[in-house]
Scaffold this active site. Sequence first.
Site: not given
Length: 332
Positions: A68, A71, A128, A229
């Site tokens: 993720s 992202k 997420s 993140k």
Amino acid sequence: MKKGKLIFITAVAVAVCMGIGFYVQKHGFTDATSVEIGISAGQALLMDADTGEVLYEKCADQKAYPASTTKIMTALVTLETMEEYDSPLEQKVRVPEVAEGVEGSSIYLKAGEEISVQDLLYGLMLVSGNDAAVALALYCCGSIQEFANLMNDKARSLGMTGSHFENPNGLDSPNHYSTARDLAILASYAMENPIFQKTVSTKTVTVGNRVLRNHNKLLWLYPEADGVKTGYTKAAGRILVSSAVRDSRRLVAVTIHDPNDWADHAAMLNRGFENFRLRRIVTVGDCVGKLEIVGGDPAQVSVLAAEKVHVSFLQKRKGLLASGSCRAISEV
């Protein structure tokens, strides 16, 4: 480009590099990638976001699934694509059917629901949401493939030579990969965007009837942390990209396949802030050299710096960072 201008620009670049070389030779500089720290990550990198200097690396060019942390690129491409709108964050997105029920982490979007771009960005970056990633990608481009093309275009423009993207959410795919170095480059650039920075530094936000709490625990554990993140899949392991600011200086840390990422990031950031000092060696307007003009009038001109130049210097020589040995992990 005119030949004279090209010569001038080239001369400036050479002169600045020579100036840095002379300064380092005079004052001393230690290669931070050759000194020691013990971390659990299979791959890692610590970067000064302002200068792009690498303060520590471990297997930083080894390709791996980014999960993720993908992202970060999804949010960045979305924001840059939406720049043409007067109020991009307020644009309403009608959730397409294909975004409902996307596998993995989710903010549980419903087909036909209308939600703002900013709220989708919160769902994307805080918890997420894979469904939020799909909704944003389709809103921006109309197809996942076209959005992935934009992601790869952006990666190339940033010099992310070890990355390729196939989807906006980071679900494992053989041709979807990145490296610790590339993720640090990406995060350093993305944190320059004030909307991105505000989004990823948010701890908790209410979106309609949803209360979103940021998965990045470093925002609570490390006082100076302000992003970026988390990521996880079984194949990728735990991945974390973090950012922190101390004394107006931003460092970005990346770990891949790291079971102890919170502690490792705190240690990396602390060592970077405590043991490296940013020194300005060239100021705007400084004369960094002389350029001979063959057959010119005058015969010689001064080369002036158009920008400030900073370099990180190692202050201590014990117990610091190390480029630990690479171990086999889930390679792509």
